[in-house]
Motif scaffolding. Structure first.
Motif, short mmCIF file in Angstrom:
data_model
loop_
_atom_site.label_atom_id
_atom_site.label_comp_id
_atom_site.label_asym_id
_atom_site.label_seq_id
_atom_site.Cartn_x
_atom_site.Cartn_y
_atom_site.Cartn_z
N LEU A 38 0.83 -1.22 0.00
CA LEU A 38 0.00 0.00 0.00
C LEU A 38 0.86 1.27 0.00
N ARG A 39 2.17 1.10 0.17
CA ARG A 39 3.12 2.22 0.26
C ARG A 39 2.73 3.18 1.39
N ASP A 40 2.38 2.59 2.53
CA ASP A 40 1.97 3.37 3.70
C ASP A 40 3.21 3.64 4.57
N SER A 41 3.96 4.65 4.19
CA SER A 41 5.20 4.95 4.90
C SER A 41 4.95 5.37 6.35
N GLU A 42 3.86 6.07 6.60
CA GLU A 42 3.57 6.53 7.96
C GLU A 42 3.37 5.36 8.91
N LYS A 43 2.60 4.38 8.51
CA LYS A 43 2.36 3.22 9.37
C LYS A 43 3.64 2.40 9.51
N LEU A 44 4.40 2.28 8.42
CA LEU A 44 5.67 1.55 8.48
C LEU A 44 6.64 2.25 9.45
N LEU A 45 6.67 3.57 9.40
CA LEU A 45 7.52 4.33 10.34
C LEU A 45 7.10 4.05 11.78
N SER A 46 5.81 3.99 12.01
CA SER A 46 5.34 3.74 13.38
C SER A 46 5.75 2.35 13.86
N LEU A 47 5.94 1.42 12.94
CA LEU A 47 6.33 0.06 13.33
C LEU A 47 7.80 -0.04 13.76
N LEU A 48 8.57 1.02 13.53
CA LEU A 48 9.94 1.04 14.04
C LEU A 48 9.94 1.11 15.57
N TYR A 49 8.79 1.41 16.15
CA TYR A 49 8.63 1.44 17.60
C TYR A 49 8.13 0.10 18.15
N SER A 50 7.90 -0.85 17.28
CA SER A 50 7.39 -2.14 17.70
C SER A 50 8.37 -2.83 18.65
N GLU A 51 7.83 -3.54 19.63
CA GLU A 51 8.68 -4.29 20.54
C GLU A 51 9.24 -5.55 19.88
N SER A 52 8.66 -5.93 18.75
CA SER A 52 9.13 -7.11 18.03
C SER A 52 10.29 -6.74 17.10
N TRP A 53 11.43 -7.35 17.35
CA TRP A 53 12.60 -7.12 16.51
C TRP A 53 12.28 -7.50 15.06
N HIS A 54 11.57 -8.60 14.85
CA HIS A 54 11.26 -9.05 13.50
C HIS A 54 10.38 -8.06 12.76
N VAL A 55 9.40 -7.51 13.43
CA VAL A 55 8.51 -6.53 12.81
C VAL A 55 9.28 -5.26 12.47
N ARG A 56 10.11 -4.80 13.42
CA ARG A 56 10.93 -3.60 13.17
C ARG A 56 11.84 -3.80 11.97
N GLU A 57 12.50 -4.96 11.92
CA GLU A 57 13.43 -5.23 10.83
C GLU A 57 12.70 -5.25 9.48
N LYS A 58 11.56 -5.88 9.42
CA LYS A 58 10.80 -5.95 8.16
C LYS A 58 10.28 -4.57 7.77
N ALA A 59 9.82 -3.80 8.75
CA ALA A 59 9.34 -2.44 8.46
C ALA A 59 10.50 -1.56 7.97
N ALA A 60 11.66 -1.68 8.61
CA ALA A 60 12.82 -0.89 8.19
C ALA A 60 13.23 -1.24 6.76
N SER A 61 13.24 -2.53 6.44
CA SER A 61 13.58 -2.95 5.08
C SER A 61 12.56 -2.43 4.07
N ALA A 62 11.30 -2.41 4.46
CA ALA A 62 10.26 -1.88 3.57
C ALA A 62 10.45 -0.38 3.35
N LEU A 63 10.85 0.34 4.39
CA LEU A 63 11.05 1.79 4.27
C LEU A 63 12.20 2.12 3.33
#
Length: 170
Positions: A38-63
């Protein structure tokens, strides 16, 4: 607008929110993939605050796929209180390779958190790999900190990038 599977964007976003609340890691990672589509950069940015390392890593790679356009939104995250947000931001900036952030990254070579310091060192080394002139912008003590951090991380290929140039700290 309906997607191939017949869902509207609003329905997909609702599904994403549900997926992100799931206890199942694979479901949460699927949500990150959907946000990337969806190219939702705002939501992906917010996931950098996730407590899950895996979610943060995937969100960072997507960004990273947003390229230079995301730098202005990621750069302030280098000052966040949470070490894992600073580390993720350094990763994104290193992958993008935007050297305008170099002055901030150089200061962060003295970061007390070793994970953040490691991502900062990797980011700077990747910038040097792309543009050898970046090495000339480092003071001797910054080069030493960079080399020391890369050695500690056993990032020998990136260390070679640094040490393989005239003006290396060693």
């Amino acid at each position: 607008m309906a997607k191939k599977d017949g869902s509207t964007e609003r329905e997909r976003r609702g599904q994403i929110e549900q997926f992100l609340k799931s206890k199942d890691l694979m479901t949460r990672l699927k949500a990150v993939e959907m946000l990337k589509e969806l190219r939702d950069s705002e939501k992906l940015l917010s996931l950098l605050y996730s407590e899950s390392w895996h979610v943060r890593e995937k969100a960072a790679s997507a960004l990273v796929e947003f390229g230079g356009e995301i730098r202005k939104k990621v750069e302030p995250m280098l000052d966040e209180g949470y070490w894992y947000v600073r580390a993720a931001a350094a990763f994104v900036i290193g992958e993008i390779g935007d050297t305008s952030v170099l002055p901030k990254l150089k200061k962060m070579l003295s970061e007390t958190n070793e994970t953040v310091r490691g991502e900062v060192a990797r980011a700077i080394a990747k910038m040097i790999k792309r543009d050898r002139k970046v090495l000339d912008e480092l003071e001797v003590d910054e080069k030493l900190k960079l080399e020391s951090t890369l050695k500690a991380l056993k990032e020998f290929s990136l260390l070679e990038v640094i040490k393989g140039h005239e003006g290396s700290a060693e």
